[in-house]
Structure formats: C-alpha cells, structure tokens
Design an enzyme around this catalytic site. Structure first.
Site, PDB file in Angstrom:
ATOM      1  CG  ASP A  47      -0.725  -1.687  -3.822  1.00 18.72           C
ATOM      2  OD1 ASP A  47      -1.033  -1.241  -2.705  1.00 18.72           O
ATOM      3  OD2 ASP A  47       0.399  -1.534  -4.329  1.00 18.72           O
ATOM      4  CG  ASP A 105       4.939   1.158   0.854  1.00 21.82           C
ATOM      5  OD1 ASP A 105       5.101  -0.059   0.654  1.00 21.82           O
ATOM      6  OD2 ASP A 105       4.227   1.884   0.132  1.00 21.82           O
TER       7      ASP A 105
HETATM    8  C1  DGJ Z   1       2.648   0.786  -2.326  1.00 23.60           C
HETATM    9  C2  DGJ Z   1       1.512   0.669  -1.366  1.00 23.60           C
HETATM   10  O1  DGJ Z   1       1.003  -0.628  -1.384  1.00 23.60           O
HETATM   11  C3  DGJ Z   1       0.440   1.682  -1.713  1.00 23.60           C
HETATM   12  O2  DGJ Z   1      -0.653   1.532  -0.864  1.00 23.60           O
HETATM   13  C4  DGJ Z   1       1.015   3.064  -1.640  1.00 23.60           C
HETATM   14  O3  DGJ Z   1       1.375   3.348  -0.316  1.00 23.60           O
HETATM   15  C5  DGJ Z   1       2.215   3.167  -2.560  1.00 23.60           C
HETATM   16  N1  DGJ Z   1       3.185   2.139  -2.304  1.00 23.60           N
HETATM   17  C6  DGJ Z   1       2.880   4.516  -2.411  1.00 23.60           C
HETATM   18  O4  DGJ Z   1       4.030   4.603  -3.108  1.00 23.60           O
END
Ligand code: DGJ
Length: 727
Positions: free
Chosen positions: A552, A482
C-alpha cells in the site's frame, strides 16, 4: 537428465549446469552426496566425499544379539541426508514427524523404489504447483523400516533453467491412524556453513526489507504463523557465499508454492555443516492420517547459481513466468490499470466514477478497477464484507461497465472473499461461519472483520455462489482479490477436536479451491492477488494470479526497497505498482518506478494538471512500447541496491538483446562527482543508441566503460530512465 545406477546405488540428476547426486548406502539410507555446479563423479570421488570411516554409527542387532557398525560408514549427524529419520541415531531436525498410536515418535526411512519420468506431474487440486515439459522427475519411495509408512519423494530438474522442485507425500500403508506432527516439503544438507542467510522481513507499508546474516551455530528460522505468507517474512529466502555479488559467488534460493504458514529452518551443528528444512510451519500442526490416506506437501523450489545472485533471480523469474503462472489471458501486454482506491476510498457514486473514468482515460488507462466499497452496506470498513451484491443505491454498475465499453477500456472489481464484517447480512445469518470457538466472550477483530472458516466447504460454496452470481451479471475483465487480516483463533466449528491441528492448512486449501475455481471458470479474467498491500506475495498465489499488489506504500522513498527486493525473487511483471498522487516525489519518478512493475495509477485523476498528464502519458507510451519485450519477458539485472547505498538501479534487457531499459533512482541529493554506470546483458559487438547522452556505443563500451554520469547533480529522489536500442 536423471540416471539411476542400481548396482552402485547412485541417483544422479543433472542438466549440464547443475548436479544433484544421491546415494543409497548399504543400510538403505538415502544420502545427498553433492548439490552444486555440474560435475561427473567417479567411484573414488564418491568414496572420498563420504569418508567417515571409523566414525560410522553402530547398532545392536536384536536378531543375533551383536553390536554392529553401519558397514558403509554412515555417520548419523554428519552424513548429508535426503530425508532425516526421527528419534533414532540422527537427532537433527526431521522434516517429517509422526506420532504413532502407542504414543511413540520414531521413523526410520530407508530406500524402497525408484522411478523417473519426463515432465512434472500436478499435485492434487487445489494445491498450486509447477508445470512444464522441459524437465524430468525422480520419484523415490522410502519406507519406514518398522512399518508400512512411506515417504514418497519427488525431485524435478529443469533442462533450461537451474531449478529443482522438491516435495514429498506421506502415505499411510499401516493399519493404524497416525498423527503427522510435521510434514515439511524438503530437506537439504550442505557440507559447510559459510553462507549468509538472506530473507525479506517487513510490515504493512514496508514489505520485503533485505536482511542478511551469517549462518551461525544453532538453528535459524524464517517463518510465518499468521495464516498467510505475510508482510513480516516472505517465503523467498536465499543463502549466498560470504562474498557473493550479483555476478559472482554461490547463491541458493528457496521458495515454497504455498500461501499459508511456512518455515524455513537452517541448523548448523557441531560438525559445521548446514541442515536445511523447508515447508509448512509445524506450529499447531497435527494431521490425522487414516490407513490408506496420504498427505501431500507443497512444492519447494530451489534455484542454484554459481555465478552470483542475479543468475539465481533470473532462474526464478523464468520459472515463475514459464512454469508457474497459469493465466494466459493477456493479449499483447497487460493493460494499464487505474485503481479507484486511493483516489476516492469509499466515497463514490456513479457520477464520480464516470468522471474518474473519463480523466483516467486521458493518461492512457486501459483497465478501470473499482476497488472496495461497491457492495452490501460497505460505506466504511466496518460493514458489508461477505455481502457480495451490488449496492445499487450507491452505484449503477451496469452504467459503469457500459461507460468503460464506450471508452474502449476494460473493467475490474475488488473482492475480499475470505472475510466477513460482523455488521453484514452474511454474519447475521451465519455467525457459525467464522473462525473461533463458539463460547468466547471476546472474538478477535482486525480491521473490524472476522476470518471466514474456509476449512468448511459450505462457507466456500456460499462465497463462490455469490461471486458467480455477480460475475454472470457483470462480465468483468479483472478481479483484485484482497485479504486484510491474519488468522487468529484458528479453531473451526465444523471439525471435531481431533482435526483442529489441520485448520491452518485447510484454510489455505479453501482459499485455493475458490481461487482456482474462479480462475478456471473465467480464464480471461485476470486476478491480482493482494493482502493489505503485499502480505500474500507468494508462489501459491502467483500460480493463479499473474500479478500481486506489492504494497500500500507507493511513494518511492519506500517503494524502491519494496520493488527492488521483491524482484530478487519474483519477476517484475508480477509486482503490482501504481503511480499515486501523494506529493513527496514527482509523478515522473513514481511513474518510472511503476514502469519497472505492472504500471498503473491510483489517484484522483480529476486533479491532474495538463503538464502532469503529459508527463504520465510520456511514460505510458514507454510502457506500451517496451513493457512486454523488456520488462515482462526480458532479463533483469540488479545493478545497485538501495539497501547498500544511495542509488537503486535495475536494468532489463529484451531476450533478443535489442532493447534495454535502465532505471536509476537516488535517495539523497548527491553533488557532481565522477560516476560511470556499467550495464549488463548487452551484445558486446552490437551498437546501441541511448537517450541519455544521445550517442551510439558498442555493447562492450556500456558494459566495460559505462554510462557517464560524471558531474550530474542528483536531486533527492530524482530518477533517470535510459532507453537503449540496438542499431
Ligand atoms: C488493502 C489493499 O492493499 C488496498 O489496495 C485496498 O484494496 C484496500 N485493502 C481496500 O480495502
């Protein structure tokens, strides 16, 4: 595929489908005569294509004190050039700009040498790059007329897909240190400007919104200065002729194998032609190049189609699958993934995870991923980043791994290697590891975190050592990588004042050095890219990560746009897509949409009713049966764009044309009316049974008459998944 006709000065690249023709004019300037559908050009053709006659530019010959004309008609500002010089006759934007030690800026690139070879050579590590055998590369050395500064151009053409890869290297053969103020990967001059520029803008939760605008006078740019390829603009852009459709008209797509700041620029000048440049954004870019040093630009990828936008997409899809992604670890197909994030966020312990795993297995899960929250003091997003050791008070990871093994599924874990929270052991021990000047009173935060200074090898090494220690103790099958903030305060305390213009690029190199090292040392571990959703969906990341979390936002109301638009530039198999449990649309619709992506789940599995499990298992079975052949390796057709109407429809066809999946989702409710959906890519003569009307029809029928949806009422966000099988 590549010919150099020395006496005539032609360099010809062609694969029978597209041609790219360069001409070394009498002054040694490298002109681009033609790029497009395959063509053989005669000498007469070429004379007419140039044809600037009396309009040629002039110069004063300092040796004999006479005014002269470029004898072959080179007309600065009109001639289509392969690489513009800077500060001289032609004032169009030059991809390479150098500041000399005396403070001047001119460059005057002229042809020096040509060579060609089979294949494409890798860029120096850790820069990601294309690979493959069915291609040939032309290497053209240009030399600055006034010095020994060189631009070495690389042009690769593929024989099995209409793809060109372009990049350049700037080599300092002089005796002075020069400063590169701009070092972009490519230029492309097109003779006209009757195109729409399509790009994919967005923001968090709404990545890759389709935007098409006609080219107009002046400069247009699509760029990111956020330190990552970004949610705001994606590096995939294309030009399409004004009336182009999915299967007619001209489409020229561009992408960059790079994950940091980029700039795609089109300049339409007084002569109504289009002058394109693409590469690393030059904002705050300054790179010192000492004598003997070179600067390597990322590769730019061009996909050409004279038969509509789908052909352009298909070229990109095949290129990314066959010539970019390096991961070869997957067995039969990528496992069905369950991610813990939206189901429990930071709120979990060993027992809860075990109950998640048990219930996740009931919907076909084959890989369980523990997302954020397992390390350091990470019980909320304001602490713990940088401390990559298991929080043993919270979770017994050995037990979780053993439980996955016992259930016969794999296990994966989340990292955010380039970041640190101020509330962490790493930051307390090494406050100098973060970006930004030491003496500021206010340091910029984003999601309570700082950006580590990945231009400093010691920082990269520290994170590598932590990750390595973890991976040695816990043999995971998957990593989610991430990256949840942008680069602000792009200042490194490791480098002196003269190097601060290099930081943006050095951060990206730091990212690649760690990512490539982990990928190479753990080749069976699949790494999924991610950046606060889909903020780093780019070819650089894809080189090491076979899939990227696309957003997301998983609800189809937004996701139909995100997935459809992303798939114009990237294969479906790279688009991270999950079924979540927000209740706006049915599990069924969400699962079918996720099926046209990587397919996975992200929910509280304890809450699923038996009927919901059945629904999801039904789609999981389709995934297992069709995914590899139809979605991953098949050909994609974009039938109806949600940006243009009420429906989103995509169709994927297996390479042997025996199987096909059609996904049709509407946005608003639509009453019954006369509707036929024409399919594509089938074998005209073959018979296919479909599970919509349950009948058998010929490929020709599906493609000319179409599936009959007349008098079907489409409720809001209802979804149809139609399977076709050749009889
Ligand atoms: C952002 C990501 O897009 C999510 O899927 C998740 O992993 C969060 N970060 C976790 O902090």
């Amino acid at each position: 595929m590549i010919q150099y006709q020395k006496e005539k000065g032609f360099i010809y690249l062609g694969n029978g489908s597209i041609s790219y023709v360069l001409y070394i004019n009498e002054s040694g300037c490298l002109e681009l005569l033609y790029f497009g559908k395959a063509i053989q050009l005669s000498d007469d053709d070429i004379a007419c294509m140039r044809g600037y006659g009396d309009w040629a530019s002039t110069y004063y010959d300092c040796a004999d004190g006479k005014e002269k004309i470029f004898s072959d008609g080179y007309r600065a500002g009109v001639s289509r050039m392969e690489l513009n010089s800077h500060g001289l006759w032609d004032k169009r934007f030059a991809p390479v700009v150098v500041k000399w030690q005396d403070g001047s800026f001119e460059t005057d690139f002229r042809f020096s040498e040509f060579s060609s070879y089979e294949g494409i050579r890798p860029l120096p590590a850790p820069l990601p790059c294309a690979h493959g055998e069915k291609c040939e590369t032309a290497e053209i050395l240009l030399r600055d007329a006034r010095s020994s500064l060189y631009a070495r151009l690389f042009l690769t053409i593929f024989s099995d897909k209409d793809i060109l890869v372009k990049s350049l290297v700037i080599e300092n053969g002089t005796e002075e240190t020069v400063t590169l103020l701009r070092a972009m990967s490519m230029q492309l001059d097109l003779p006209g400007m009757a195109y729409d520029l399509v790009h994919f803008r967005g923001r968090w939760g709404s990545e890759r919104r389709y935007e098409a605008n006609a080219l107009h006078d002046g400069a247009q740019e699509v760029s990111s200065n956020l330190g990552r390829s970004s949610h705001e603009e994606n590096p995939f852009v294309y030009l399409k002729s004004a009336n182009a459709t999915a299967d007619s008209g001209e489409a020229i797509g561009f992408n960059l194998i790079y994950s940091g700041n980029f700039k795609f620029r089109v300049e339409c000048g007084p002569f109504r032609s289009a002058h394109l440049s693409y590469g690393i954004d030059d904002e705050d870019f300054e790179w010192k190049l000492a004598p003997g040093e070179r600067f390597v630009t990322p590769q730019a990828v061009i996909s050409y189609s004279a038969a509509g936008t789908d052909r352009m997409s298909q070229n990109f899809h095949r290129f990314i699958r066959e010539n970019l992604i390096r991961y070869r670890g997957e067995r039969e197909y990528k496992p069905i993934l369950f991610n813990s994030w939206e189901g429990c966020y930071f709120d979990f312990d060993t027992e809860r995870l075990i109950s998640y795993i048990d219930d996740a297995c009931k919907i076909g899960t084959e890989l369980f991923v523990l997302d954020d929250g397992w390390f350091g003091e990470r019980n909320s997003d304001d602490r713990g980043l940088g401390d990559w050791f298991v929080n043993r008070d919270k979770v017994d990871l050995h037990r979780i791994l053993a439980h996955c093994k016992q259930k016969g599924i794999r296990f994966g874990i989340w990292f955010e290697p380039e970041m640190v929270n101020y509330d962490s052991e790493l930051y307390r021990a090494h406050p100098e590891y973060v970006l930004g000047r030491a003496d500021v009173k206010e340091r910029s935060l984003s999601r309570h975190q700082f950006h580590l200074d990945f231009s400093n090898p010691e920082v990269v090494e520290n994170i590598y050592a932590q990750m390595k220690a973890f991976l040695e103790e816990y043999p995971v099958d998957y990593i989610k990588w991430d990256y949840n903030r942008t680069v602000l305060e792009h200042v490194s305390r490791t480098h002196g004042a003269e190097r601060q213009g290099e930081i943006y690029h050095r951060l990206v190199l730091g990212y690649y050095s760690l990512l490539s090292r982990i990928a190479e040392e753990y080749p069976s571990v699949m790494i999924e890219g991610c950046a606060s959703g889909g903020g780093r969906f780019d070819l650089g990341t894809l080189c090491y990560c076979p899939q990227i979390w696309a957003s997301d936002e998983s609800d189809p109301a937004q996701r139909i746009f995100i997935n459809y638009n992303t798939s114009i530039g990237y294969p479906l198999s790279t688009i991270g897509a999950h079924v979540n449990d927000h209740k706006i649309t049915s599990y069924r619709t969400k699962a079918m949409l996720a099926l046209f992506g990587t397919y996975g789940y992200e929910m509280n599995p304890n809450m699923l009713a038996e009927t919901e499990r059945e629904e999801l298992n039904e789609i999981a079975a389709v995934y297992r049966k069709y995914h590899k052949r139809v979605i991953e390796e098949g050909t994609l057709y974009h039938l109806l764009s949600p940006s243009e109407g009420n429906f989103m429809c995509m169709q994927a066809v297996s390479e042997d044309r025996t199987l096909s999946l059609v996904l049709l989702i509407n946005k608003l409710k639509e009453a019954d009316e006369s509707r036929f959906l024409r399919l594509k890519g089938l074998d005209e003569k073959a018979l296919y049974r479909n599970d919509w009307d349950g009948k058998m029809h010929s490929g020709a029928y599906y493609m000319t008459v179409g599936l009959n949806f007349t008098c079907v009422i489409f409720e809001e966000f209802s979804c149809r998944l139609i399977r076709l099988e050749k009889i």
